[in-house]
Design a protein around this motif. Structure first.
Motif: not given
Length: 728
Positions: A508-519, A525-534, A537-542
């Protein structure tokens, strides 16, 4: 007027820790102050008085006991002694890892006492007072993780030293003259540590194999395998045994099996695959439902328990997939011929057959031994073309034959219907909380000399997902079929625990720098937000960095007879059943399933748990070797691109520099902080960033930068980059 410098205060020495160490190492022996002084190599009056004082102090703290006047012994209590594993850093210090501690215990270099990375040890823990970080000292090495190491030999007149490229191996290995063998100066060798004498700085070893000259392709590949204790050829007697097996299809054996040779059956695999261990059959039933068979090579039919072939397969436990070769679990006569479900050949299989409704609901299932005939072999690209175009014409550029051809209508319709059903199954799995890890795989185009001439990325598409879903279905349903039986029966499960919350917080600390978060509200909710995160980021530089960090935050899947379910797939029951050519746990699953289908009693849980642990350990070694072979190829590839500028993404920030991953080929290297010339940079731990003292310029995770190759070290599998500039 300048003040005179103050004389340093002559501090009294504190010998308590060293005294405890001496007494602990000989817990059954008593010591007086003179004996302790001799061990500490001090004999001045001041030090001796300090030892006497510290002995009294330790006795008053009930850490030692005065057995008779002036003679002391450690109190045999387990409260300060712990067993666990050493995790070395690259700075010659280590951490002690044990389930008994939430945080790992720091072990300074001088407290390692000859322990090496991965060793199982007993330690004594100091400073367990509030406000002080505990430190430990190795008291006993219970078990060495490994005694064989790969390194380069430096031969002197009467002896030699072998130094390894492993940053966690803090010592070189001394080789006496008579144990150098055939090695020549500068060779890459495999050495075995035989002894580590008490007063010796380095362990003593013997050369057991010469692997070749550093930097040569075969030398480095064999060195990777040797480093993890993995073989690269079969013993002669195992090959001879395999060659003598009767691999013909017998009518008498067919009679014992469900005959499915007339049912439409085909395989879908990578275009360069040689072992086809799964096939799918498809037919429409009279009631309008679909019967889909998942047919797996019947390896256990040929692999009899207790034979030298079976013992060899068990020891290997898995095939190893290096960039330029496969080190198979089974000899070629089985893996590529008898057990490979090749087109237009009859084969023995072990099958899971399902009856599905239009909505992919399973209304019937059957497990057992079968015989099949594969009507067609597809590459993923060919099957994907059918799915995308809905047509049946395969163009020459993706055809396995190199020519355009027409797919029979029955196979085309079966492919499209199975794709529809697979998508429904996948959607349901995701809804139940499965996590979608479609991580980009780095692949290399190799020339005839196995040198990398290009890099490409492998991405999973619908055809991959089609096969994946039906393999997952078979694995899940087999595990469920056994797991739900009462009384409980021993079985081999593939288990995956929930992620560690601390690791998720770090993510969470790292991904928050790119504007993402985990619920963090609930497991779902954790699974759902991890899927949303993946997905985000699809196609992004990070993407690659976030994908990698997310996978690292997960627990590791492993084999066990104790079923706890599979978190990542959101299954209550899961096993490995579908790849017995390349995984030994699948062979065990086949044997157990057949044993229970025959009405057998529950197998011995303890012996199967031991086999599960061995299989999990071998899987880790194989994965490490595979990763090292990719790193090696990346370094080799970059050697030929030393004059080019590359755009990269900062993938890691440390006090000694930044790690940069090149966007176009995923190669990662280090830019050292002292070599970034445009300012003087310091490490800011809170921001995961380097900050310029004058310009206040920030280099942080995810920033795009331009770099050039400074050095490419094939032996260390390490890239160093020259920092050029930030991409503004």
């Amino acid at each position: 007027m300048s003040k005179k410098p103050r004389k340093p205060v002559n501090k009294t020495k504190d010998f308590t820790a060293k005294i405890l160490k001496i007494l602990s190492q000989d817990a059954n022996k008593t010591f007086n102050y003179k004996q302790i002084g001799a061990k500490l190599e001090v004999d001045d009056t001041k030090s001796r008085n300090e030892i006497i004082k510290d002995l009294k102090l330790l006795a008053s703290q009930k850490k030692i006991v005065e057995i008779e006047p002036g003679k002391y012994m450690v109190i045999a209590t387990s409260q300060d002694y712990y067993e666990g594993v050493i995790d070395m850093t690259s700075r010659k210090t280590a951490y002690f890892v044990s389930e008994e501690f939430e945080d790992d215990i720091f072990i300074p270099t001088n407290n390692l006492n000859k322990a090496l990375d991965g060793d199982k040890v007993k330690i004594y823990v100091y400073n367990r007072r509030r406000g002080k970080k505990p430190e430990g000292e190795v008291i006993e090495i219970i078990e060495r993780k490994k005694t064989d190491f790969v390194g380069v030999i430096d031969i002197q007149k009467n002896f030699a030293f072998v130094s390894t490229a492993n940053p966690k191996m803090y010592t070189d290995i001394f080789i006496p003259k008579e144990k150098i063998g055939e090695a020549q100066n500068g060779d890459v060798v495999l050495v075995h540590i035989e002894d580590w004498p008490k007063k010796a700085d380095s362990p003593f070893g013997a050369v057991i194999k010469v692997l070749g000259k550093p930097g040569e392709h075969n030398t480095e590949i064999h060195a990777i395998l040797a480093e993890y204790g993995l073989p690269y050829d079969f013993p002669v007697e195992v090959e001879a045994y395999a060659q003598k097996l009767d691999t013909s299809i017998q009518e008498s054996e067919i009679a014992k099996r469900r005959d499915m040779r007339d049912v439409l059956t085909f395989t879908i695999d990578p275009k360069d695959a040689k072992d086809f261990d799964d096939a799918l059959s498809f037919q429409v039933l009279e009631n309008g439902n679909y019967e889909i068979g998942v047919h797996i090579a019947d390896v256990s039919y040929y692999l009899e328990e207790g034979t030298i072939l079976d013992n060899e397969a068990y020891q290997r436990a898995t095939s190893v997939y290096l960039v330029d070769r496969v080190v198979p679990m089974l000899p070629e006569v089985l893996s590529n011929f008898a057990c490979s479900l090749r087109p237009h050949e009859e084969k023995y299989t072990f099958s899971a057959i399902f009856e599905l409704k239009e909505n992919a609901e399973i209304v019937n299932q059957w497990f057992g031994r079968t015989v099949i005939y594969s009507d067609q072999r597809f590459a993923y690209e060919e099957a994907q073309h059918i799915i995308e175009t809905k047509g049946n014409s395969i163009p020459a550029e993706i055809s396995l034959t190199g020519s355009e051809y027409i797919v029979p209508e029955a196979i085309q319709k079966a492919t499209l219907k199975m794709d529809e059903l697979a998508k429904i199954l996948r959607k349901k799995r995701m809804r139940d909380g499965a996590i979608s890890f479609d991580k980009v795989e780095v692949k290399f185009n190799l020339n005839e000399a196995a040198e990398p001439v290009g890099v490409y990325f492998k991405v999973s598409k619908d055809a991959n997902h089609l096969i994946e879903e039906f393999m997952l279905l078979a694995n899940r349903k087999v595990a469920e079929f056994i797991g739900k039986q009462r009384p409980k029966k021993t079985f081999v499960y593939r288990i995956h625990d929930e992620p560690d919350e601390n690791k998720l917080i770090n993510l969470q600390t790292v991904i928050s720098k790119f504007g993402y978060s985990i619920n963090f509200k609930s497991k779902k909710d954790i699974s759902k937000s991890l899927n949303q995160l993946l997905e985000d980021v699809n196609g992004k530089k990070e993407q690659n960095m976030v994908d990698t960090l997310t996978i690292r935050s997960m627990s590791k899947a492993k084999y066990s007879t104790e079923n706890i379910g599979h978190y990542g797939l959101a299954f209550d029951y899961y096993s490995h059943f579908t790849s017995p050519i390349r995984r030994y746990p699948d062979v065990m699953a086949h044997r157990l399933l057949q044993h229970y289908l025959d009405g057998g009693k529950s197998a011995d849980e303890e012996s199967y748990e031991e086999k599960c642990q061995h299989s999990s350990n071998m899987e880790v070694l194989a994965t490490n070797a595979e990763r090292d072979s990719i790193k090696y190829m990346q370094v080799k590839y970059m050697q030929d691109h030393q004059d080019e500028e590359f755009l990269g993404v900062i993938s890691g920030v440390t006090e000694w520099g930044i790690y940069v991953e090149i966007v176009s080929n995923k190669c990662e290297g280090m830019c050292r902080i002292r070599e970034i010339r445009d300012d003087y940079y310091t490490f800011d731990e809170k921001q995961y960033a380097l900050v310029g003292e004058i310009s206040k310029n920030i280099l942080q995770l995810g920033d795009e930068v331009y770099v050039k190759v400074k050095s490419a070290d094939l032996v260390k599998k390490q890239l160093d980059f020259t920092f050029l500039r930030k991409n503004e």
